[in-house]
Design an enzyme around this catalytic site. Structure first.
Site, PDB file in Angstrom:
ATOM      1  N   CYS A   1      25.271  67.634  -5.225  1.00  0.00           N
ATOM      2  CA  CYS A   1      23.914  67.356  -4.744  1.00  0.00           C
ATOM      3  C   CYS A   1      23.976  66.832  -3.314  1.00  0.00           C
ATOM      4  O   CYS A   1      23.255  67.294  -2.446  1.00  0.00           O
ATOM      5  CB  CYS A   1      23.227  66.341  -5.650  1.00  0.00           C
ATOM      6  SG  CYS A   1      22.985  66.935  -7.335  1.00  0.00           S
TER       7      CYS A   1
ATOM      8  N   ARG B   1      20.938  68.176  -1.105  1.00  0.00           N
ATOM      9  CA  ARG B   1      20.255  69.454  -1.360  1.00  0.00           C
ATOM     10  C   ARG B   1      19.046  69.255  -2.284  1.00  0.00           C
ATOM     11  O   ARG B   1      18.938  68.274  -2.974  1.00  0.00           O
ATOM     12  CB  ARG B   1      21.226  70.457  -1.989  1.00  0.00           C
ATOM     13  CG  ARG B   1      21.688  70.117  -3.401  1.00  0.00           C
ATOM     14  CD  ARG B   1      22.478  71.256  -3.992  1.00  0.00           C
ATOM     15  NE  ARG B   1      23.045  70.927  -5.291  1.00  0.00           N
ATOM     16  CZ  ARG B   1      22.402  71.032  -6.449  1.00  0.00           C
ATOM     17  NH1 ARG B   1      21.159  71.466  -6.464  1.00  0.00           N
ATOM     18  NH2 ARG B   1      22.989  70.716  -7.586  1.00  0.00           N
TER      19      ARG B   1
END
Length: 207
Positions: free
Chosen positions: A186, A207
């Protein structure tokens, strides 16, 4: 075990910016421009996720820890997870030792402990595709990005004009590894900077 001490008032104050991003500012962004992708998405784990694309939040760690959440924070598990990343592990054994195995249990494979080449692998043992023996594609070396980062930060502290001062980057996102994990990274990469005043800045892409 893991010990920690943070001023809870400072943590709550640091969370204000995160709450603003998820409420008034997010709604205003939708009305003002279509460059923001905003909505509620159902993930595979039955969790609602809101996406506000391209936002930038800044936190001064001298003022407290940025606990950007409105929920109760299991801070001990946050620390355990980061220590696990730094360990370079591909399974949850070390997390289990720290009493935090549950946070990655949903992302393990059939054996209930293997997570594949995720954060730990990419941070500490990134496979070097250029180091093979010529007769096969067997990788002979790996890259320890964290060790390299620490080395280069020390060099940047000595000389801010050194070329490494602009290359203090650690990447977790490896396109070749993404199909081999259940949860791709992430926080995909981060970059550090040694300021003229001697402070260490860090910018992270989520992200």
């Amino acid at each position: 075990g893991i010990g920690y001490e943070w001023d809870m008032q400072e943590m709550q104050r640091a969370a204000k910016q995160g709450r603003a991003l998820s409420s008034d500012k997010a709604r205003a962004a939708v009305a003002a421009s279509d460059r923001f992708l905003y909505g509620i998405f159902m993930t595979g784990k039955n969790v609602d996720a809101r996406c506000l694309f391209g936002e930038h939040a800044v936190y001064d760690l001298r003022e407290g820890f940025p606990a950007v959440t409105t929920k109760k924070l299991a801070f001990k598990m946050v620390v355990a997870e980061l220590l696990w990343f730094l360990k370079g592990a591909q399974n949850t054994d070390y997390l289990k030792e720290l009493g935090a195995e549950a946070i990655w249990k949903p992302w393990t494979f059939e054996d209930g402990r293997t997570v594949g080449p995720s954060y730990g692998t990419m941070w500490r043992v990134w496979p070097d595709p250029f180091s093979h023996d010529g007769n096969s594609q067997t990788v002979l070396a790996t890259i320890d990005q964290i060790a390299n980062l620490v080395r280069d930060i020390k060099e940047a502290v000595k000389d801010r004009t050194a070329s490494v001062s602009r290359r203090l980057i650690v990447a977790a996102w490896n396109p070749a590894a993404v199909p081999h994990v259940k949860l791709p990274p992430c926080h995909a990469w981060f970059q550090c900077n040694v300021s003229p005043a001697g402070w260490l800045d860090l910018q992270m892409y989520q992200r």
